[in-house]
Design an enzyme around this catalytic site. Structure first.
Site, PDB file in Angstrom:
ATOM      1  N   TYR A 121      -0.965  17.780  11.184  1.00 13.17           N
ATOM      2  CA  TYR A 121      -1.956  16.718  10.941  1.00 13.17           C
ATOM      3  C   TYR A 121      -3.070  17.175  10.000  1.00 13.17           C
ATOM      4  O   TYR A 121      -3.359  16.518   8.992  1.00 13.17           O
ATOM      5  CB  TYR A 121      -2.527  16.285  12.289  1.00 13.17           C
ATOM      6  CG  TYR A 121      -3.605  15.236  12.249  1.00 13.17           C
ATOM      7  CD1 TYR A 121      -3.284  13.892  12.195  1.00 13.17           C
ATOM      8  CD2 TYR A 121      -4.954  15.588  12.294  1.00 13.17           C
ATOM      9  CE1 TYR A 121      -4.264  12.915  12.184  1.00 13.17           C
ATOM     10  CE2 TYR A 121      -5.943  14.631  12.285  1.00 13.17           C
ATOM     11  CZ  TYR A 121      -5.600  13.297  12.233  1.00 13.17           C
ATOM     12  OH  TYR A 121      -6.581  12.342  12.223  1.00 13.17           O
TER      13      TYR A 121
ATOM     14  N   VAL B  33      -3.665   9.385   6.484  1.00 13.52           N
ATOM     15  CA  VAL B  33      -2.944  10.200   7.461  1.00 13.52           C
ATOM     16  C   VAL B  33      -2.674   9.400   8.732  1.00 13.52           C
ATOM     17  O   VAL B  33      -1.588   9.467   9.317  1.00 13.52           O
ATOM     18  CB  VAL B  33      -3.756  11.471   7.797  1.00 13.52           C
ATOM     19  CG1 VAL B  33      -3.046  12.327   8.827  1.00 13.52           C
ATOM     20  CG2 VAL B  33      -4.029  12.281   6.535  1.00 13.52           C
ATOM     21  N   GLU B  34      -3.677   8.638   9.158  1.00 11.71           N
ATOM     22  CA  GLU B  34      -3.590   7.930  10.440  1.00 11.71           C
ATOM     23  C   GLU B  34      -2.664   6.717  10.392  1.00 11.71           C
ATOM     24  O   GLU B  34      -1.853   6.520  11.295  1.00 11.71           O
ATOM     25  CB  GLU B  34      -4.993   7.473  10.877  1.00 11.71           C
ATOM     26  CG  GLU B  34      -5.882   8.578  11.412  1.00 11.71           C
ATOM     27  CD  GLU B  34      -5.419   9.081  12.761  1.00 11.71           C
ATOM     28  OE1 GLU B  34      -4.623   8.390  13.415  1.00 11.71           O
ATOM     29  OE2 GLU B  34      -5.833  10.173  13.148  1.00 11.71           O
ATOM     30  N   SER B  35      -2.800   5.896   9.365  1.00 11.97           N
ATOM     31  CA  SER B  35      -2.150   4.574   9.418  1.00 11.97           C
ATOM     32  C   SER B  35      -1.634   4.085   8.075  1.00 11.97           C
ATOM     33  O   SER B  35      -1.208   2.938   7.979  1.00 11.97           O
ATOM     34  CB  SER B  35      -3.159   3.541   9.939  1.00 11.97           C
ATOM     35  OG  SER B  35      -4.221   3.393   9.000  1.00 11.97           O
TER      36      SER B  35
END
Length: 551
Positions: free
Chosen positions: A263, A157-159
């Site tokens: 998110y 999700v982040e990167s």
């Protein structure tokens, strides 16, 4: 050991490899482009400014874009034969068997994210390739800390599992920390090293931060995850507001920013797809459930080219496995830990044991010339002032002409350390964005706004071309690139823009000030965030961009 090619004689002192001054070679940069990977999410970590850019057609799905500044590095990782074969041979299945967070059914936001992932199997192929070296380690750490195994999916999700990913909001690394939160949770950041990109340090930091958030929100993991994305204060305020209005305070009921509302569903969508892999007919690329890397503490600063040679891998492979190191060597003050392919660890340890600490770096004996400072010398040799001072027992920055000082230098030409911070910046700056490239040297008082205005380009674009956030401070002497389709005309008639701070006097108006300085009222209002319908107050400070060549 291979040495840097020198133009003059080599001098050996004691056991150190000390050379005379090398010719400084120009760095040749390939035209490899920035890769903008469509990733599911991004986080601000206490930063109120949203750092991801959403296109209009993607915003509804909450799909954010991060910058992936390097080409994919193919790392040869052999799966070692474990002493005892694992009961589960795929780390994704290991995660699948431990999933525990409640996943609501028929939730529109979650279904939207599921559909996106299921429509983009090639995306998961790229993610799995990046995750392969590190996923086993992350799962091990989460289990050791008794954390929800779903958190192993959070770097997707982040990167998109890219430790080199960065955002225009100054977030960096696999877990996407901004500098302040990184420091707060133990990620050292120096000229030599950035713990936010170090897989070991950032994973430990993410675990510590998530534990802290989970405790703050009384064990509610969805609240903790929302706070990880948008900051604990924002989530706390949303909960208090709902309580005051008599509304439910679960995550799904909170009024949060659009990015954060998407998110948490992204993470739960991934967990649901993995949990119901057969039903969803979605193939997760297999990752062996064994450690393919070994963590080795070198114990002292070491040239990454030397370390790579000892391990029998390329410099790029070593840097890809150890992305926290910004330069050509580890930080002199640590950490000195390296991730290496498990099958290369033994030969590395043997070579390391035969190499004394003083032979793990090369040194140049530099004769101080007239006009040189420690800063100039450090820049010339891609070193730092503190290291040179420590090495030469200098109490301050004072040096004298004709003195000799020792400076550590890289074993190879700097362009061979292709994933160093300088080389990543050079690649980013070399990507053609328009017809003409202008190099601007930052002067005292310059701002991104000034430079962008002088060249008629956007501030965000200027920041992006130079791997910066729009709010980053500028360093005097730094080289910024400006891309423009306008033909540069360096002549006496070119505008020279300077900042002027004007103190409002009695009777002044925006129109009167604009006329005085030959600028537009609309520009004055924009530069100072002013409402044109409100009166100015005597003593008020007004910022004005003045073309000094026309006044």
């Amino acid at each position: 050991m291979k040495f840097l090619l020198l133009s003059t004689a080599v001098v050996f002192i004691g056991g150190c490899n000390i050379t005379s001054e090398p010719q400084v070679e120009p760095i040749t940069v390939s035209e490899a482009g920035l890769q903008e990977d469509t990733c599911k999410g991004a986080s601000n970590k206490n930063n109120t400014e949203q750092f991801c850019e959403l296109s209009s057609n993607e915003a509804e799905e909450g799909v954010a874009k991060l910058i992936h500044p390097i080409e994919e590095i193919d790392i040869s990782l052999r799966t070692p034969e474990p002493e005892k074969p694992p009961v589960i041979d795929d780390v994704w299945i290991r995660i699948q068997n431990s999933l525990a967070l409640n996943i609501p059914q028929q939730e529109a936001r979650l279904e939207s994210q599921k559909k996106w992932y299921l429509r983009h199997p090639a995306y998961m192929q790229r993610v799995a390739k990046r995750a392969k070296p590190f996923l086993y380690y992350i799962v091990e750490r989460l289990e050791q800390e008794n954390m929800p195994i779903e958190l192993a999916l959070l770097p997707i999700v982040e990167s998109a599992f890219d430790p080199f990913a960065y955002s225009h909001g100054r977030a960096s690394g696999m877990w996407q920390f901004i500098p302040g939160t990184g420091t707060r949770f133990g990620m050292k950041q120096t000229w030599w090293y950035d713990g936010r990109r170090d897989v070991i340090a950032s994973t430990d930091g993410a675990i510590a931060y998530l534990k802290y958030l989970n405790k703050m929100f009384d064990g509610d993991w969805l609240h903790a995850l929302a706070a990880y994305n948008s900051g604990e204060g924002r989530v706390m305020r949303a909960i208090k507001k709902n309580k005051k209005l008599g509304k439910p305070t679960d995550f799904w009921s909170l009024a949060l920013p659009k990015e954060t509302r998407a998110y948490v569903p992204k993470l739960l969508a991934l967990a649901d797809i993995l949990k119901n892999q057969d039903t969803n007919k979605f193939q997760w690329p297999s990752i062996p459930n064994v450690p393919v890397l070994k963590k080795i503490d070198v114990g002292s600063q070491i040239d990454l080219a030397l370390a790579a040679n000892m391990a029998g891998i390329t410099i790029s492979e070593l840097q890809a496995l150890n992305p926290g190191y910004n330069r050509w060597a580890t930080d002199p003050d640590g950490p000195h830990t390296l991730f290496l392919p498990a099958d290369k660890a033994s030969q590395f340890k043997e070579s390391l044991a035969q190499t004394s600490q003083k032979d793990r770096l090369n040194w140049v004996r530099h004769k101080v010339k007239n006009g040189e400072s420690l800063g100039l010398i450090a820049k010339k040799y891609a070193s730092s002032i503190d290291v040179i001072k420590q090495l030469n027992s200098l109490r301050n920055n004072t040096i004298y002409v004709n003195d000799y000082i020792l400076v550590p230098v890289s074993l190879k030409s700097l362009h061979e350390y292709s994933l160093s911070a300088d080389q990543r910046l050079a690649k980013a700056q070399n990507i053609a964005r328009a017809e003409h490239k202008i190099t601007h040297t930052v002067s005292s008082g310059d701002t991104l706004w000034d430079i962008a205005m002088a060249h008629n380009v956007g501030v965000r674009n200027l920041a992006k071309w130079n791997k910066m956030a729009p709010t980053d401070p500028l360093k005097v002497g730094a080289k910024l690139v400006v891309w423009t389709d306008q033909v540069p005309v360096p002549n006496a008639n070119s505008p020279v823009i300077r900042n002027v701070v004007y103190t409002v006097r009695s009777g002044d108006s925006l129109a009167r000030i604009a006329d005085k300085f030959s600028v537009r009222v609309s520009d004055l209002a924009k530069w100072n965030n002013l409402n044109r319908k409100k009166y100015l107050q005597p003593g008020q400070k007004i910022k004005i961009k003045v073309d000094v060549t026309s006044t």
